[in-house]
Scaffold this active site. Structure first.
Site, PDB file in Angstrom:
ATOM      1  N   HIS A  52       0.514  -1.641  -0.144  1.00 16.69           N
ATOM      2  CA  HIS A  52       0.130  -0.068   0.096  1.00 16.69           C
ATOM      3  C   HIS A  52       0.793   1.632   0.069  1.00 16.69           C
ATOM      4  CE1 HIS A  52      -3.751  -1.861   2.156  1.00 16.69           C
ATOM      5  NE2 HIS A  52      -3.389  -2.499   0.998  1.00 16.69           N
ATOM      6  N   GLU A  54       0.916   3.872   1.731  1.00 15.10           N
ATOM      7  CA  GLU A  54       1.323   4.151   2.951  1.00 15.10           C
ATOM      8  C   GLU A  54       2.619   3.426   3.676  1.00 15.10           C
ATOM      9  OE1 GLU A  54      -1.785   3.555   1.811  1.00 15.10           O
ATOM     10  OE2 GLU A  54      -2.945   3.614   3.097  1.00 15.10           O
TER      11      GLU A  54
END
Length: 148
Positions: A52, A54
């Protein structure tokens, strides 16, 4: 000197992710006004369910700064983080989290499990939601609409 619009940069990363066929989520990690890392989702490209946006910026920042704790850093992300990403944000001890669109289905900050509100959460960043929400939501809706 004008400060960069970090959410605009995260949105650009989301657009680039969409061009690669990835879910359009982008993130920028900042320390003292300097960009340390920026990325868009790469789960399909890397065949990695943890890739992801992040997670990618946290990993890159930790490597660049040679630190597992990023207490002076702020994260800008276009979509409310999921439980996995919220946990990584907590473990990295990020100072602030800014996110665009809420994610009622998969989010874990203001939706779902509300990870930072749990007694087992080690660290809670300051959270600011709704930054760039309209554009972030539109990117996601358009992406999934094109695939249906």
């Amino acid at each position: 000197m004008k400060r960069p619009d970090f959410m605009a940069l995260a949105l650009q990363q989301a657009k680039e992710a969409a061009k690669r066929g990835e879910v359009p989520i982008g993130a920028v990690l900042v320390a003292d006004g300097d960009i340390i890392a920026e990325a868009g989702n790469r789960t399909r490209e890397l065949a990695d369910p943890t890739a992801h946006a992040e997670m990618l910026v946290i990993r890159e920042a930790a490597a660049k700064l040679s630190a597992e704790r990023l207490g002076g850093c702020d994260l800008y992300v276009t979509l409310e983080p999921c439980t996995m990403c919220a946990a990584a944000i907590s473990f990295a001890r990020l100072r602030r989290l800014y996110f665009g669109a809420a994610d009622e289905k998969g989010g874990a900050v203001v939706s779902g499990v509300r990870f930072f509100s749990q007694p087992t959460c080690h660290h809670t960043p300051d959270v600011y939601s709704g930054l760039g929400e309209t554009e972030a939501s539109a990117l996601l809706k358009d992406f999934f609409k094109a695939r249906r």
